[in-house]
Design an enzyme around this catalytic site. Structure first.
Site, PDB file in Angstrom:
ATOM      1  N   GLU A   1      13.156  -3.249  -9.050  1.00  0.00           N
ATOM      2  CA  GLU A   1      14.545  -3.575  -8.736  1.00  0.00           C
ATOM      3  C   GLU A   1      15.112  -2.750  -7.586  1.00  0.00           C
ATOM      4  O   GLU A   1      16.244  -2.977  -7.176  1.00  0.00           O
ATOM      5  CB  GLU A   1      15.422  -3.405  -9.981  1.00  0.00           C
ATOM      6  CG  GLU A   1      15.172  -4.481 -11.030  1.00  0.00           C
ATOM      7  CD  GLU A   1      16.161  -4.434 -12.174  1.00  0.00           C
ATOM      8  OE1 GLU A   1      16.724  -3.331 -12.431  1.00  0.00           O
ATOM      9  OE2 GLU A   1      16.389  -5.472 -12.811  1.00  0.00           O
TER      10      GLU A   1
ATOM     11  N   MET B   1      11.778   5.987  -5.659  1.00  0.00           N
ATOM     12  CA  MET B   1      10.443   6.084  -5.065  1.00  0.00           C
ATOM     13  C   MET B   1      10.220   4.976  -4.050  1.00  0.00           C
ATOM     14  O   MET B   1      10.542   3.818  -4.298  1.00  0.00           O
ATOM     15  CB  MET B   1       9.380   6.040  -6.153  1.00  0.00           C
ATOM     16  CG  MET B   1       9.261   7.326  -6.921  1.00  0.00           C
ATOM     17  SD  MET B   1       7.683   7.446  -7.774  1.00  0.00           S
ATOM     18  CE  MET B   1       7.858   9.079  -8.493  1.00  0.00           C
TER      19      MET B   1
ATOM     20  N   SER C   1       7.439   4.065  -0.452  1.00  0.00           N
ATOM     21  CA  SER C   1       6.344   4.500   0.422  1.00  0.00           C
ATOM     22  C   SER C   1       6.872   5.230   1.650  1.00  0.00           C
ATOM     23  O   SER C   1       6.176   6.056   2.248  1.00  0.00           O
ATOM     24  CB  SER C   1       5.504   3.293   0.843  1.00  0.00           C
ATOM     25  OG  SER C   1       4.947   2.664  -0.291  1.00  0.00           O
TER      26      SER C   1
ATOM     27  N   GLY D   1       5.801   4.612  -8.666  1.00  0.00           N
ATOM     28  CA  GLY D   1       6.590   3.401  -8.888  1.00  0.00           C
ATOM     29  C   GLY D   1       5.706   2.164  -8.937  1.00  0.00           C
ATOM     30  O   GLY D   1       5.837   1.325  -9.834  1.00  0.00           O
ATOM     31  N   HIS D   2       4.791   2.063  -7.972  1.00  0.00           N
ATOM     32  CA  HIS D   2       3.836   0.954  -7.980  1.00  0.00           C
ATOM     33  C   HIS D   2       2.985   0.987  -9.247  1.00  0.00           C
ATOM     34  O   HIS D   2       2.742  -0.036  -9.887  1.00  0.00           O
ATOM     35  CB  HIS D   2       2.891   1.035  -6.772  1.00  0.00           C
ATOM     36  CG  HIS D   2       3.547   0.826  -5.449  1.00  0.00           C
ATOM     37  ND1 HIS D   2       3.602   1.819  -4.503  1.00  0.00           N
ATOM     38  CD2 HIS D   2       4.167  -0.245  -4.903  1.00  0.00           C
ATOM     39  CE1 HIS D   2       4.222   1.360  -3.421  1.00  0.00           C
ATOM     40  NE2 HIS D   2       4.574   0.108  -3.639  1.00  0.00           N
TER      41      HIS D   2
ATOM     42  N   GLY E   1       0.806  -1.205   0.000  1.00  0.00           N
ATOM     43  CA  GLY E   1       0.000   0.000   0.000  1.00  0.00           C
ATOM     44  C   GLY E   1       0.844   1.261   0.000  1.00  0.00           C
ATOM     45  O   GLY E   1       2.011   1.235  -0.361  1.00  0.00           O
TER      46      GLY E   1
END
Length: 280
Positions: free
Chosen positions: A148, A184, A186, A35-36, A30
């Site tokens: 990566e 990036m 979280s 990036g996600h 989450g």
């Protein structure tokens, strides 16, 4: 977009899919960022159905404080997933995943788990192996997508697939960076003030280390990086290592026909940041 909170209802839904449909899977914790979303967009191009899991896995945190502070905003995450046309979201509670027994299994990853993050985060990769194996068993994807940035984790997940003979293709995806080069993550939302200003220094240092790798001995590059960080009053270097990409074993001498990568972990006001770069 279908959202599931229970594994049995998700499995029932997946069992009804056309067997010819390819399924792509993007596991996340989450606090989604671009990036996600780049992983999800790639998965969408390569598969008929894309599943995204949102689950902050307690067994991979070596410090309870980090688990508590990990950013969570499911409502915001679901809105972002709708925008990229995600097909299925799996957002379970910990007891649902672990059947009310929240404990990691023990794994042997042929030594991959003993290097870098493994040295500094006790039990971390047992937690990673446990949750990835569980999620793979629940979602049964054809392909799974991983960035990566967590390169050691990526290699360990490949080892999970190999050891358990899972029919899943692991797809590595390039590190997605902010405009200033910061990888990036979280965790980046926890960076404020000087910590955020100084954080791009990590990638700049990796880039210079890559330039030096062509001409300078490895021990001199390591010493140079350590000196650069010793001069930085905001960032604390936890480790910098140059390692074989396949075995992750640190090396002091270059060998022909071997791919090397530089790995780094840095603390910025108690926020732990990792990054890496291919050297050749």
């Amino acid at each position: 977009m279908e959202v599931f909170y229970k594994k049995e209802t998700l499995k029932a839904y997946l069992n009804k899919l056309n067997k010819q449909d390819s399924v792509g899977f993007v596991p996340t914790m989450g606090a989604l960022h671009d990036g996600h979303l780049s992983l999800i967009k790639r998965a969408k191009k390569e598969n008929n159905i894309v599943i995204v899991s949102i689950f902050v896995n307690p067994t991979q945190f070596d410090k309870q404080e980090d688990l508590i502070k990990y950013p969570k905003d499911l409502t915001k995450d679901l809105k972002l997933l709708e925008k990229v046309n995600c097909d299925v979201v799996f957002a379970p509670e910990a007891n649902e995943i672990y059947d009310n027994r929240i404990k990691a299994e023990s794994f042997v990853f042929d030594g991959l788990e003993d290097e870098m993050e493994g040295k500094h985060r006790k039990g971390h990769f047992d937690g990673v192996g446990t949750i990835v194996k569980k999620l793979f068993e629940i979602t049964s994807p054809d392909k799974a997508y991983f960035g990566e940035k967590d390169f050691q984790q990526l290699q360990i997940i490949k080892k999970v697939v190999e050891k358990f003979e899972l029919p899943i293709k692991i797809v590595p995806c390039d590190i997605y960076r902010e405009n200033d080069g910061l990888a990036m993550s979280s965790r980046n939302v926890r960076l404020i003030g000087k910590s955020r200003e100084e954080a791009p220094f990590i990638y700049k240092t990796l880039q210079k280390a890559k330039e030096k790798f062509e001409k300078e001995p490895i021990n001199e590059i390591i010493s140079w990086v350590e000196k650069e960080f010793s001069k930085n009053e905001i960032l604390d270097l936890e480790y910098f290592e140059i390692a074989d990409e396949t075995t992750l074993k640190p090396t002091k001498h270059k060998k022909e026909n071997t791919r090397y990568r530089a790995f780094i972990a840095v603390l910025a006001d108690n926020v732990r940041l990792i990054d890496n770069i291919a050297l050749n």
